[in-house]
Design a protein around this motif. Structure first.
Motif, short mmCIF file in Angstrom:
data_model
loop_
_atom_site.label_atom_id
_atom_site.label_comp_id
_atom_site.label_asym_id
_atom_site.label_seq_id
_atom_site.Cartn_x
_atom_site.Cartn_y
_atom_site.Cartn_z
N VAL A 1 23.96 33.98 -90.87
CA VAL A 1 24.70 33.62 -92.07
C VAL A 1 25.97 33.47 -91.78
O VAL A 1 27.11 32.96 -92.83
N ALA A 2 26.75 33.39 -90.54
CA ALA A 2 28.04 33.12 -90.39
C ALA A 2 28.46 32.58 -88.74
O ALA A 2 27.28 33.17 -88.06
N ASP A 3 29.47 32.08 -88.82
CA ASP A 3 29.98 31.68 -87.44
C ASP A 3 30.42 33.06 -86.71
O ASP A 3 31.24 33.81 -87.52
N PHE A 4 30.25 33.41 -85.40
CA PHE A 4 30.35 34.50 -84.79
C PHE A 4 30.73 34.04 -83.21
O PHE A 4 30.07 33.22 -82.75
N LYS A 5 31.90 34.81 -82.83
CA LYS A 5 32.26 34.66 -81.65
C LYS A 5 32.93 35.71 -81.25
O LYS A 5 33.75 36.68 -81.82
N GLY A 6 32.48 36.44 -79.81
CA GLY A 6 32.96 37.89 -79.68
C GLY A 6 32.43 38.39 -78.47
O GLY A 6 31.50 37.63 -77.71
N TRP A 7 32.54 39.50 -78.20
CA TRP A 7 31.82 40.07 -76.99
C TRP A 7 31.25 41.58 -77.20
O TRP A 7 31.58 42.15 -78.39
N ALA A 8 30.47 42.15 -76.24
CA ALA A 8 29.67 43.50 -76.36
C ALA A 8 29.73 43.89 -75.04
O ALA A 8 29.91 43.24 -73.92
N VAL A 9 29.81 45.25 -75.27
CA VAL A 9 29.93 46.16 -73.78
C VAL A 9 28.94 47.26 -74.27
O VAL A 9 28.90 47.74 -75.32
N ALA B 1 23.52 52.36 -75.71
CA ALA B 1 24.66 52.51 -76.57
C ALA B 1 25.58 51.06 -76.25
O ALA B 1 25.48 50.69 -75.00
N ALA B 2 26.01 50.64 -77.26
CA ALA B 2 26.56 49.24 -77.18
C ALA B 2 27.65 49.15 -78.42
O ALA B 2 27.61 49.49 -79.42
N HIS B 3 28.83 48.54 -78.09
CA HIS B 3 29.92 48.15 -79.07
C HIS B 3 30.07 46.72 -78.86
O HIS B 3 30.33 46.18 -78.03
N GLN B 4 30.20 45.98 -80.16
CA GLN B 4 30.34 44.65 -80.34
C GLN B 4 31.66 44.49 -81.00
O GLN B 4 31.97 45.13 -82.19
N ASN B 5 32.24 43.44 -80.61
CA ASN B 5 33.78 43.00 -81.20
C ASN B 5 33.75 41.65 -81.27
O ASN B 5 33.62 40.92 -80.40
N GLY B 6 34.31 41.00 -82.38
CA GLY B 6 34.47 39.64 -82.54
C GLY B 6 35.20 39.05 -83.76
O GLY B 6 35.65 40.07 -84.83
N SER B 7 34.90 37.88 -84.13
CA SER B 7 35.41 37.36 -85.48
C SER B 7 34.22 36.38 -85.95
O SER B 7 33.43 35.89 -85.51
N VAL B 8 34.36 36.74 -87.38
CA VAL B 8 33.29 36.15 -88.33
C VAL B 8 33.94 35.14 -89.24
O VAL B 8 34.72 35.28 -89.93
N LYS B 9 33.39 33.80 -89.44
CA LYS B 9 33.74 32.95 -90.34
C LYS B 9 32.50 32.60 -91.15
O LYS B 9 31.55 31.90 -90.55
N SER B 10 32.47 32.67 -92.27
CA SER B 10 31.21 32.39 -93.37
C SER B 10 31.61 31.30 -94.42
O SER B 10 32.80 31.30 -94.67
N VAL B 11 30.40 30.95 -95.17
CA VAL B 11 30.66 30.12 -96.47
C VAL B 11 31.47 31.02 -97.44
O VAL B 11 32.29 30.74 -98.11
N VAL B 12 30.90 32.39 -97.45
CA VAL B 12 31.36 33.22 -98.44
C VAL B 12 32.63 33.83 -98.13
O VAL B 12 33.53 33.98 -98.76
N ALA B 13 33.10 34.29 -96.75
CA ALA B 13 34.45 34.53 -96.40
C ALA B 13 35.04 33.53 -95.34
O ALA B 13 34.77 33.73 -94.22
N PRO B 14 35.52 32.33 -95.80
CA PRO B 14 35.96 31.37 -94.85
C PRO B 14 36.88 31.74 -93.67
O PRO B 14 37.31 31.37 -92.93
N ALA B 15 37.75 32.95 -94.13
CA ALA B 15 38.94 33.56 -93.16
C ALA B 15 38.08 33.91 -92.04
O ALA B 15 37.18 34.54 -92.09
#
Length: 103
Positions: free
Chosen positions: A52-60, A74-88
């Motif tokens: 549902v969104a553009d996603f760019k990030g990493w996980a460890v 156990a995993a942690h994911q961190n990134g940025s999301v850009k979607s039609v609903v939330a364009p920022a």
């Protein structure tokens, strides 16, 4: 002009060892890089943030065989999301903990 482009998906993963369900005490660690367009189908994950969104990030993360046929992850994911609903570009963080039993 409308450009008809299929969504793309890029994932790179670096793994060290890996927990084997057959060997209690075995363990592993990993680092992932993810870059995917909205609508990319990631192995059938149709209900995830990735479809549902553009996603760019990493996980460890890491995994550990607690006992024969039981693996803890156990995993942690961190990134940025850009979607039609939330364009920022919104920050996205997720921590996942799971126990897997293998038959």
């Amino acid at each position: 002009k409308i450009v008809d482009k299929s969504p793309t998906f890029l994932m790179a993963q670096l793994m060290y060892k890996g927990a084997s369900p057959k060997v209690a005490g075995s363990w592993g660690a990993f680092v992932d890089y993810l870059n995917m367009d909205q609508g990319a189908n990631v192995g059938g994950l149709t209900n995830s943030i990735y479809t549902v969104a553009d996603f760019k990030g990493w996980a460890v993360g890491f995994n550990y065989a607690v006992a024969k046929n039981i693996v803890f992850l156990a995993a942690h994911q961190n990134g940025s999301v850009k979607s039609v609903v939330a364009p920022a570009n919104d920050k996205y963080k997720m921590t996942r903990v799971e126990f897997n039993y293998f038959f």
